[in-house]
Scaffold this active site. Structure first.
Site, PDB file in Angstrom:
ATOM      1  CB  CYS A 226     -45.700 -13.706  39.693  1.00 16.83           C
ATOM      2  SG  CYS A 226     -46.895 -14.437  40.336  1.00 16.83           S
TER       3      CYS A 226
ATOM      4  CG  HIS B   3     -37.702 -21.919  41.510  1.00 23.90           C
ATOM      5  ND1 HIS B   3     -37.799 -20.800  41.571  1.00 23.90           N
ATOM      6  CD2 HIS B   3     -37.972 -22.539  40.657  1.00 23.90           C
ATOM      7  CE1 HIS B   3     -38.834 -20.608  40.577  1.00 23.90           C
ATOM      8  NE2 HIS B   3     -38.074 -21.979  39.785  1.00 23.90           N
TER       9      HIS B   3
ATOM     10  CD  GLU C  57     -41.708 -18.706  43.776  1.00 18.98           C
ATOM     11  OE1 GLU C  57     -42.364 -19.240  44.530  1.00 18.98           O
ATOM     12  OE2 GLU C  57     -41.814 -19.092  42.512  1.00 18.98           O
TER      13      GLU C  57
ATOM     14  CB  CYS D  22     -50.173 -18.787  42.545  1.00 17.26           C
ATOM     15  SG  CYS D  22     -49.828 -19.792  41.333  1.00 17.26           S
TER      16      CYS D  22
ATOM     17  CB  SER E  48     -41.505 -25.008  34.075  1.00 13.19           C
ATOM     18  OG  SER E  48     -42.277 -24.789  34.328  1.00 13.19           O
TER      19      SER E  48
ATOM     20  CB  SER F 258     -43.277 -20.017  31.523  1.00 15.59           C
ATOM     21  OG  SER F 258     -42.474 -21.242  31.254  1.00 15.59           O
TER      22      SER F 258
END
Length: 285
Positions: free
Chosen positions: A96, A124, A126, A195, A223, A266
């Site tokens: 992303c 996580h 990320e 974000c 998620s 998602s």
């Protein structure tokens, strides 16, 4: 009185997930089979659909069988990228852009001599990737005291966030660091890497929760951004997380007049539409 069902203004795939799938689908249609390093997104319905097309999820570099691998939207550390390329394996990068920005920020901080604190879930993917871009000179935590309790506080501390965190909580985290870590000649650099899509989605969910008797958040149990929507909405109204329409219990709707629905970043349109259809069916029964 009839049950009123409202969707949040921002629902369905975020721009980063949409971009990842738009890259992945043509690749698998062209090749017939594509491997992804970890699930490209944290949503079982989407993963199952991609698996049916020919996507194979691998857990680690050692599991890659082909000559090409897809890096998920969560990104990876530069060391993993180097390991993949050292094996002559091509990379299709679906990281992303907001995650990429956080990675670049971490890299710049460490090159400028800052110890890096990432406000985020340490387990996580990320966050692990972002720390990798900080060359191991950092820590990920949701608790400011983890940093303030370090044996030796770094004189220069850089702070950034996992992209899907709650802005108000990131602010609280940084305030605690300001109160606790600023000493003579110290430097604290804070970069807001949450974000834009997450901010907008959270704000829309909160607005709808304030108008509803019940909220349903549609998304995967694993998620991170979906979980935070559940946290936020639960502060205002009774809220349930559902992965599929089948999980909705008729008893939830008793005495309700307004039901709001939102989704994780998602969650695909098909799953959202199935939830809407079931709610309408239950409302008429």
């Amino acid at each position: 009185m009839a049950l009123e069902i409202k969707k949040a203004a921002d629902i369905g795939f975020c721009s980063g997930v949409r971009r990842a799938i738009d890259i992945l689908e043509p690749a698998v249609l062209k090749r017939g089979c594509v491997e992804t390093l970890g699930a490209v997104v944290h949503n079982q319905q989407v993963v199952r659909r991609l698996t049916a097309l020919g996507v194979r999820v691998v857990k680690g570099v050692d599991d890659i069988k082909g000559d090409t691998v897809v890096v998920s939207s969560h990104g990876v550390s530069p060391k993993i990228e180097e390991e993949i390329r050292a094996r002559q394996i091509n990379i299709i990068d679906t990281t992303c852009p907001f995650v990429k920005r956080a990675q670049v920020t971490a890299c710049k901080l460490v090159k400028s001599g800052f110890y890096t604190a990432v406000y985020g879930d340490s387990g996580h993917p990320e966050v692990k990737g972002i720390l990798g871009w900080a060359d191991g000179k950092g820590v990920a935590t949701l608790d400011a005291e983890v940093i303030t309790r370090l044996d030796k506080l770094p004189r220069r501390l850089g702070v950034l966030s996992q992209t899907t965190q709650i802005p108000a909580r990131f602010t609280e985290f940084t305030k605690k660091l300001i109160d606790s870590t600023l000493v003579k000649d110290s430097e604290l650099r804070i970069v807001d890497t949450i974000c834009y899509d997450s901010r907008r989605r959270q704000a829309a969910a909160l607005r709808l929760a304030g108008e509803s008797n019940l909220m349903l958040v549609i998304g995967g149990n694993t998620s991170a951004n979906t979980g935070r929507l559940v946290e936020l909405c639960s502060e205002l109204v009774e809220t349930y997380l559902v992965e599929t329409a089948d999980e909705i219990k008729p008893s939830w709707l008793k005495g309700r007049r307004q039901v709001g629905i939102t989704s994780g970043a998602s969650t695909d349109d098909q799953t959202i539409n199935e939830v809407l259809k079931r709610l309408k069916t239950l409302a008429q029964s």
